[in-house]
Motif scaffolding. Structure first.
Motif, mmCIF file in Angstrom:
data_model
loop_
_atom_site.group_PDB
_atom_site.id
_atom_site.type_symbol
_atom_site.label_atom_id
_atom_site.label_comp_id
_atom_site.label_asym_id
_atom_site.label_seq_id
_atom_site.Cartn_x
_atom_site.Cartn_y
_atom_site.Cartn_z
ATOM 1 N N MET A 1 0.781 -1.001 -0.005
ATOM 2 C CA MET A 1 -0.184 -0.145 0.059
ATOM 3 C C MET A 1 0.897 1.276 0.092
ATOM 4 N N TYR A 2 1.829 1.350 0.842
ATOM 5 C CA TYR A 2 2.541 2.384 1.107
ATOM 6 C C TYR A 2 3.401 2.625 -0.319
ATOM 7 N N PHE A 3 4.110 1.743 -0.851
ATOM 8 C CA PHE A 3 4.960 2.072 -2.132
ATOM 9 C C PHE A 3 4.006 2.383 -3.335
ATOM 10 N N LEU A 4 2.724 1.423 -3.517
ATOM 11 C CA LEU A 4 1.982 1.671 -4.719
ATOM 12 C C LEU A 4 1.443 3.027 -4.657
ATOM 13 N N THR A 5 0.734 3.734 -3.547
ATOM 14 C CA THR A 5 0.117 4.679 -3.396
ATOM 15 C C THR A 5 1.231 6.056 -3.572
ATOM 16 N N GLU A 6 2.450 5.764 -3.125
ATOM 17 C CA GLU A 6 3.215 6.868 -3.276
ATOM 18 C C GLU A 6 3.822 6.808 -4.630
ATOM 19 N N ASN A 7 4.221 5.821 -5.286
ATOM 20 C CA ASN A 7 4.496 5.897 -6.524
ATOM 21 C C ASN A 7 3.392 6.284 -7.816
ATOM 22 N N MET A 8 2.265 5.938 -7.413
ATOM 23 C CA MET A 8 1.076 6.263 -8.254
ATOM 24 C C MET A 8 0.695 7.848 -8.000
ATOM 25 N N ALA A 9 1.253 8.451 -6.933
ATOM 26 C CA ALA A 9 0.773 9.640 -6.665
ATOM 27 C C ALA A 9 2.007 10.394 -7.434
ATOM 28 N N LEU A 10 3.118 9.950 -7.390
ATOM 29 C CA LEU A 10 4.260 10.621 -8.228
ATOM 30 C C LEU A 10 3.989 10.847 -9.728
ATOM 31 N N GLY A 11 3.084 9.866 -10.220
ATOM 32 C CA GLY A 11 2.831 9.831 -11.589
ATOM 33 C C GLY A 11 1.550 10.901 -12.077
ATOM 34 N N ILE A 12 1.002 11.516 -11.061
ATOM 35 C CA ILE A 12 -0.087 12.231 -11.440
ATOM 36 C C ILE A 12 -0.321 13.706 -10.615
#
Length: 301
Positions: A81-92
């Motif tokens: 959850m931590y890594f996916l949400t953080e990295n997805m946020a970086l993309g948008i």
């Protein structure tokens, strides 16, 4: 407070955030070679999971179902959850937004531990120190640039990542007194991988031998898996167990300083006066949060 006895645990926390503050360089390099954030997390956690078996107890499961479910929660909160949400946020959304919001994790961790943890609470000094440090983080992150863009989805995902890490901190503190740190860390890697796997149904894992054999690729993957994941997660969890979640989490505020230095030395990004001022405020805030209240004030709490 046993300062001399706790010094090694403070150094452990400091070492960990120093490594984590530089991982963005390795991640950025791997992204340029076509690996996705999910690919990178899978490889780093898989390597860490395999290696930790050589030093972790052979125990397979927790002592009861409740604790095993907490292990699952730790794998989600501190892993998928931590890594996916953080990295997805970086993309948008803006990287500066992500960097700033993610540094609210120590504040959320303090609140969670105060209300749901055992034997940990925060007072006015900790709250004031956190706010001073967070102000410093804002100066370092924006580095003198007046750029602020509100992206509800991206900012929400980043906030989710911060809350996930705070939840991870609470769970590790709950389990730390009952299980060996290496065993807990191994379970975190395992459940992080398990809960990440559904992502590969949508986007299959990228394993291109022509890319993976490149020295720059496998060396960065090894760094993330061996040092940033296996070693740092063990060390961080030991610090959490001995210093407490609130005091250990405060070191996360130092991450932007490490990132700032690494950016300057490795990719020649400029350092402004605002960034220096921010670094000073971060150090001051962490010092204020770590320094115990005078005895007369402690008695009034």
């Amino acid at each position: 407070m046993k300062t001399s006895g706790n010094l090694k645990y403070h150094l452990m926390a400091l070492f960990t955030v120093s490594v984590w503050g530089t991982t963005f360089v390795s991640t950025k390099v791997l992204l340029t070679y076509g690996l996705s954030p999910a690919d990178i997390m899978f490889y780093r956690f898989f390597i860490a999971y395999i290696l930790i078996w050589f030093i972790s107890p052979l125990k397979l499961f927790a002592d009861n179902i409740k604790d095993e479910l907490l292990m699952v929660g730790a794998g989600i909160g501190g892993g998928s959850m931590y890594f996916l949400t953080e990295n997805m946020a970086l993309g948008i959304t803006l990287a500066s937004n992500v960097s700033l919001i993610i540094c609210t994790a120590p504040l959320f961790a303090s609140i969670f531990l105060h209300f749901f943890g055992r034997g940990e609470s925060f007072g006015k000094r900790l709250l004031l120190g956190s706010l001073v440090a967070l102000t410093g983080v804002a100066l370092v992150v924006f580095n003198g640039a007046v750029i602020l863009e509100i992206n509800p989805l991206g900012d929400f995902l980043t906030l989710t990542a911060a809350l996930s890490w705070a939840t991870y901190t609470l769970i590790i503190r709950t389990l730390g007194g009952r299980y060996d740190t290496k065993f807990i860390t191994r379970k975190v890697f395992f459940y992080g991988l398990v809960t990440l796997s559904p992502m590969f149904i949508i986007h299959p894992l990228n394993f291109d031998p022509s890319v993976m054999v490149k020295p720059v690729v496998w060396s960065n993957i090894l760094f993330l898996g061996v040092i940033a994941s296996m070693l740092c997660f063990i060390i961080w969890n030991i610090a959490l167990k001995n210093l407490g979640g609130i005091r250990t989490s405060n070191y996360i505020y130092l991450t932007p300083i490490v990132t700032l230095i690494a950016s300057s030395l490795i990719i020649n990004e400029p350092v402004t006066t605002y960034a220096v001022m921010g670094a000073v405020l971060i150090l001051l805030g962490v010092y204020m949060a770590e320094k115990p209240l005078p005895g007369i004030l402690r008695k009034k709490r």
